[in-house]
Design a protein around this motif. Sequence first.
Motif, PDB file in Angstrom:
ATOM      1  N   LEU A  23       0.916  -1.188   0.067  1.00  0.00           N
ATOM      2  CA  LEU A  23      -0.039  -0.102   0.043  1.00  0.00           C
ATOM      3  C   LEU A  23       0.762   1.118  -0.008  1.00  0.00           C
ATOM      4  CD1 LEU A  23      -3.061  -1.044   2.557  1.00  0.00           C
ATOM      5  CD2 LEU A  23      -2.788  -1.180   0.017  1.00  0.00           C
ATOM      6  N   LYS A  24       1.797   1.092   0.927  1.00  0.00           N
ATOM      7  CA  LYS A  24       2.879   2.594   0.685  1.00  0.00           C
ATOM      8  C   LYS A  24       3.405   2.676  -0.438  1.00  0.00           C
ATOM      9  CE  LYS A  24       5.635   2.679   4.364  1.00  0.00           C
ATOM     10  NZ  LYS A  24       6.595   2.143   5.483  1.00  0.00           N
ATOM     11  N   CYS A  27       1.098   4.335  -2.793  1.00  0.00           N
ATOM     12  CA  CYS A  27       0.673   5.575  -2.547  1.00  0.00           C
ATOM     13  C   CYS A  27       1.660   6.501  -2.690  1.00  0.00           C
ATOM     14  CB  CYS A  27       0.291   5.516  -1.038  1.00  0.00           C
ATOM     15  SG  CYS A  27      -1.454   5.118  -0.856  1.00  0.00           S
ATOM     16  N   ARG A  30       1.080   9.909  -4.097  1.00  0.00           N
ATOM     17  CA  ARG A  30       0.022  10.919  -3.363  1.00  0.00           C
ATOM     18  C   ARG A  30       0.576  11.191  -2.061  1.00  0.00           C
ATOM     19  NH1 ARG A  30      -5.219   9.930  -5.221  1.00  0.00           N
ATOM     20  NH2 ARG A  30      -5.581   8.242  -6.681  1.00  0.00           N
ATOM     21  N   VAL A  31       1.808  10.627  -1.445  1.00  0.00           N
ATOM     22  CA  VAL A  31       2.169  10.743  -0.152  1.00  0.00           C
ATOM     23  C   VAL A  31       3.587  11.152  -0.344  1.00  0.00           C
ATOM     24  CG1 VAL A  31       2.287  10.078   2.134  1.00  0.00           C
ATOM     25  CG2 VAL A  31       0.406   9.563   1.103  1.00  0.00           C
ATOM     26  N   LEU A  45      -0.982   5.303   7.714  1.00  0.00           N
ATOM     27  CA  LEU A  45      -1.151   5.591   6.460  1.00  0.00           C
ATOM     28  C   LEU A  45      -2.730   6.264   5.939  1.00  0.00           C
ATOM     29  CD1 LEU A  45      -0.278   5.571   3.406  1.00  0.00           C
ATOM     30  CD2 LEU A  45      -1.412   3.216   3.087  1.00  0.00           C
ATOM     31  N   LEU A  49      -3.756  10.151   4.635  1.00  0.00           N
ATOM     32  CA  LEU A  49      -4.752  10.141   3.413  1.00  0.00           C
ATOM     33  C   LEU A  49      -5.940  10.945   3.643  1.00  0.00           C
ATOM     34  CD1 LEU A  49      -4.320   6.640   2.039  1.00  0.00           C
ATOM     35  CD2 LEU A  49      -3.368   8.722   1.084  1.00  0.00           C
ATOM     36  N   GLU A  54      -7.400  12.669   0.568  1.00  0.00           N
ATOM     37  CA  GLU A  54      -7.358  11.764  -0.698  1.00  0.00           C
ATOM     38  C   GLU A  54      -8.633  10.774  -0.192  1.00  0.00           C
ATOM     39  OE1 GLU A  54      -5.561  11.686  -2.916  1.00  0.00           O
ATOM     40  OE2 GLU A  54      -3.880  12.852  -2.369  1.00  0.00           O
ATOM     41  N   LEU A  62     -10.483   5.812  -3.623  1.00  0.00           N
ATOM     42  CA  LEU A  62      -9.076   5.354  -3.294  1.00  0.00           C
ATOM     43  C   LEU A  62      -8.971   3.945  -2.480  1.00  0.00           C
ATOM     44  CD1 LEU A  62      -5.990   5.636  -3.738  1.00  0.00           C
ATOM     45  CD2 LEU A  62      -6.027   7.405  -1.837  1.00  0.00           C
ATOM     46  N   LEU A  66      -7.060   0.648  -3.513  1.00  0.00           N
ATOM     47  CA  LEU A  66      -6.007  -0.075  -2.786  1.00  0.00           C
ATOM     48  C   LEU A  66      -6.464  -1.373  -2.408  1.00  0.00           C
ATOM     49  CD1 LEU A  66      -5.068   3.060  -0.543  1.00  0.00           C
ATOM     50  CD2 LEU A  66      -4.093   2.105  -2.285  1.00  0.00           C
TER      51      LEU A  66
END
Length: 211
Positions: A23-24, A27, A30-31, A45, A49, A54, A62, A66
Motif C-alpha cells: 500500500l505504501k 501511495c 500521493r504521499v 497511512l 490520506l 485523499e 482510493l 487499494l
Amino acid sequence: MDPFLVLLHSVSAGLSSSELTELKFLCQSRVSKRKLERVQSGLDLFSVLLEQNEMSPENTVLLRELLVSLRRQDLLRRLDDFEAGAAGGAAPEERDLRAAFDIICDNVGKDWRKLARHLRVSDAKIEAIEEKYPRNLAEQVRESLRVWKNSRRDDAAVSHLVRALRACRLNLVADLIEEGQRARALQNESGDPVSLSESWDSDSPASGASR
C-alpha cells in the motif's frame, strides 16, 4: 463513533506487514517520501490520506482501489457494508442510484462496455478502466458507472441508466431496477420492509436478456 473511522481501523487490523508495504508503494504518488517513512501501520497511512483529503466517508474510491490491488475480498465486503449503510442515510434519489449500480454490477457482466458507451463514457476511459482493473469484472462495471455519475454530477438519474440498458437490449436488468424502485417506494409509504424475492428469479441470467 464515526463509522468510517471504525472501518479504517478494521481494515488496518487486517493488513499484514507485506500488504502495508504494498500500500505504501502504491501511495508514492500521493504521499511524500518523508511521510511514508514514518508510516508504521495501516492507521498511520490512512491518517495521512485523510489529512490530505485523499479519502473521506463520501469519497471511498482510493480505499477501494487499494483493497482491490491487494485482492482482499473480505476487506472489500466491509467497505461494501459501510457504503450500503451510508446509502441508507442518503436522499431517496441517491439510494435508488446506488441500488441501481448494485443491480447492474451483479447482472450486466461483459456487456458493461456497450452500456458505458451508451452512457457516453469515452473509449479512452473504458480502456483506462480495463487497465486499472484487468482481472476484476465487477470493479470494471462499477468504475464505469462512477465515471458516468461524475460526468453528469447532479444530473445523474436512474432513468438515464434504464434508458441506456434498454437501448443495449438489457431489458431484464432494467426491469430489476424499476422493480426495486417500486418496492422502495412502497416501503417508504408503508414503513414496512418489502421483499422482492417474489418479483423475480435471482438465479436467472440477466446479461443480454431482452423481452
